[in-house]
Scaffold this active site. Structure first.
Site, mmCIF file in Angstrom:
data_model
loop_
_atom_site.group_PDB
_atom_site.id
_atom_site.type_symbol
_atom_site.label_atom_id
_atom_site.label_comp_id
_atom_site.label_asym_id
_atom_site.label_seq_id
_atom_site.Cartn_x
_atom_site.Cartn_y
_atom_site.Cartn_z
ATOM 1 C CD GLU A 44 -2.527 1.175 2.761
ATOM 2 O OE1 GLU A 44 -3.581 1.813 2.842
ATOM 3 O OE2 GLU A 44 -2.057 0.506 3.705
ATOM 4 C CE LYS A 110 -7.438 1.521 3.541
ATOM 5 N NZ LYS A 110 -6.248 2.019 4.294
ATOM 6 C CB CYS A 144 -4.483 -1.576 4.372
ATOM 7 S SG CYS A 144 -3.508 -1.639 5.906
#
Length: 257
Positions: A44, A110, A144
């Site tokens: 990331e 995200k 994540c």
């Protein structure tokens, strides 16, 4: 279309908010990859580290980093994925880019901003999941904190692989290990997690634990040091166990609102 897919997980430390240094470092690692590698997975925010000052490192979609990924993917005939900080219309996104060898670009913003670090205060989030089709494999790439939300990760498209890129710190690394394995088991798929190592500008320690889990939760790869980890995935194993166990036939129907 191919049954075997060779993946390379690049688990590395990162230069804080230094895009050029990170690109140069990663190019050297990619240059040294086995020549039969199909897919390279980077952490990331691989050009900056997990920064809450996006204005210092953000780029537009036609910026230098995307050009670098496309050139590198084409030169080495590989697909490359990882997330970077992107700006659009004065907004910032933690955006995963999946670049095919011929230069086609797919993107995912995200969904779950990490509020504990204030990510929700500086980054906008996405609402659309991405399913990439690459060499006959259906891949669901996420970022994540998304790992903590099983509904968002749920296998409703019969994908073959879940893929998480991360900057996941040491204090909560046991959760990373458990959740990666759980996502593989509950979705009857391969699950790959690529984390970074080292210490960032804020003193956060990252222990790696990049890993690959099979459809039954078996650990196929695991690392705690700076290295590139190779795993070759076999689609026939997915087909075998889905036909034998049929757990996905009993999954709940739902709609995300």
């Amino acid at each position: 279309m191919q049954d075997m897919l060779k993946t390379a997980l690049i688990q590395t430390s990162l230069f804080w908010e230094d895009r050029e240094a990170n690109r140069n470092m990663l190019r050297q690692k990619i240059k040294q990859l086995d020549p039969d590698t199909d897919l390279v997975i980077l952490p990331e925010m691989f050009t900056s580290g997990f920064t809450m000052t996006p204005e210092a490192v953000s780029e537009e979609m036609n910026g230098e980093t995307l050009r670098w990924i496309k050139e590198t993917a084409r030169e080495f005939d590989i697909a490359i994925t990882g997330s970077v900080v992107i700006t659009e219309q004065d907004r910032f996104y933690n955006r995963l880019l999946f670049v095919h060898p011929e230069g086609t670009v797919e993107q995912y913003d995200k969904k779950h901003a990490f509020s504990l670090a204030g990510e929700d205060e500086v980054y906008d989030t996405g609402n659309d999941r991405l399913i990439v089709v690459y060499k006959g494999w259906k891949i669901c790439p996420l970022i994540c904190y998304d790992l903590r939300f099983p509904v968002w990760s749920r296998n409703t498209e019969d994908y073959d692989m879940l893929l998480y890129v991360a900057n996941w710190p040491l204090p909560r690394i046991s959760s990373w290990d458990i959740l990666l394995q759980a996502r593989a088991v509950e979705n009857l798929c391969y699950c790959i997690g690529v984390n970074r190592v080292g210490e960032d500008h804020n003193g956060h320690q990252y222990p790696g634990h990049s890993a690959v889990y099979g459809v039954l939760g078996e650990q196929l790869a695991f690392s705690e040091k700076e290295e590139t980890v190779y795993v070759t995935l076999d689609k026939q194993k997915i087909t075998h166990y889905r036909k034998k166990l049929r757990f996905l036939d009993d999954r709940d129907d739902f709609e995300l609102l």
